[in-house]
Design an enzyme around this catalytic site. Sequence first.
Site, PDB file in Angstrom:
ATOM      1  N   ASP A   7       0.888  -1.089  -0.164  1.00  0.00           N
ATOM      2  CA  ASP A   7      -0.075   0.022  -0.079  1.00  0.00           C
ATOM      3  C   ASP A   7       0.962   1.213  -0.119  1.00  0.00           C
ATOM      4  OD1 ASP A   7      -2.290   1.627   0.064  1.00  0.00           O
ATOM      5  OD2 ASP A   7      -2.030   1.575   2.358  1.00  0.00           O
ATOM      6  N   GLU A  68      -0.908  -1.374  -4.954  1.00  0.00           N
ATOM      7  CA  GLU A  68      -2.022  -0.628  -5.242  1.00  0.00           C
ATOM      8  C   GLU A  68      -1.934   0.374  -6.608  1.00  0.00           C
ATOM      9  OE1 GLU A  68      -4.660   1.026  -1.956  1.00  0.00           O
ATOM     10  OE2 GLU A  68      -4.682   3.069  -2.872  1.00  0.00           O
ATOM     11  N   ASP A 141      -2.571   1.155   6.780  1.00  0.00           N
ATOM     12  CA  ASP A 141      -1.875   1.036   5.706  1.00  0.00           C
ATOM     13  C   ASP A 141      -1.195  -0.319   5.606  1.00  0.00           C
ATOM     14  OD1 ASP A 141      -1.202   3.906   5.049  1.00  0.00           O
ATOM     15  OD2 ASP A 141      -1.209   3.671   7.146  1.00  0.00           O
TER      16      ASP A 141
END
Lengths: 174, 174
Positions: A7, A68, A141
């Site tokens: 992330d 991501e 996160d």
Amino acid sequence: MRVMGVDPGLTRCGLGAVEGRPGAPLTLVAVGVVRTGADEELGARLVGIEAGIEQWLDDVRPDAVAVERVFSQHNVRTVMGTAQAAGIAVLCAARRGLPVALHTPSEVKAAITGSGTADKKQIGAMVTRLLRLTEMPRPADAADALALAICHVWRGGAQHRLADALAKARNPRR
Amino acid sequence: MRVMGVDPGLTRCGLGAVEGRPGAPLTLVAVGVVRTGADEELGARLVGIEAGIEQWLDDVRPDAVAVERVFSQHNVRTVMGTAQAAGIAVLCAARRGLPVALHTPSEVKAAITGSGTADKKQIGAMVTRLLRLTEMPRPADAADALALAICHVWRGGAQHRLADALAKARNPRR
């Protein structure tokens, strides 16, 4: 299949690795964050992110990396740093010849919770349940990185089954 | 002072190096582009950009690197790749301990032409004149990289003179 999720972010880059295959229970391998200081120069921050991801790849030895996909529509103030952290994760994985997949936040949410608009708490709760953890991984996160990795195990599996089915349809005697 | 400029991009990453100091003629050291294929995977493209920039840093041995600051407002379709190429340039320079500066397109235009809204042709014409070249560097990304390097020599010089003046004001006997 062992997958490492990323992330991306400059201040907190979430990292999480899981092991599993579609239809079987998943196992947590590792979870954490790489942090860099908002007062550091961009170059020092990117070097810190690279070093952290390299260390993780050495320790975790994943079969694939899921990052991501960053969009420019959101968080205009920080999106450039986020894109650059994501780029470094993709670079580190590709340098080792690891397959890299990019998943959008809504793909991850839909895979984990069934809804593309689930909130962070719901993602965290499902990650905790799917990995049979006693508490929710923090910060968010880190939980998001695990969600990316789980999404990739499942989607990768679906893509493999589709590829297998197509191969069998083309060559039924296989 | 030898400065390498980077006009970031995945398809064409412009690179250009100049040598000079404020108030003296500038010299061209090298100019070119690193290209990656639009049909390649993102990971392979970023690895290609990194390898190209590393080769340039080995060959050119700059004292500083100037990279165009990328904004999310422009070219939404390609801005993420541009930001990632810029991040890799900053990473490569910072890993070697080189000072890295980010300049906005309008800072570069204003430094080179006197106008922050100059077009590419005007930039190319001024770069050609300032470096006493017989023809305009092509493609435009290569000329833009030289413009970034020239901008940095001039701005860096102004910043050094300011720093010197401040140091002298604090310690007049120096």
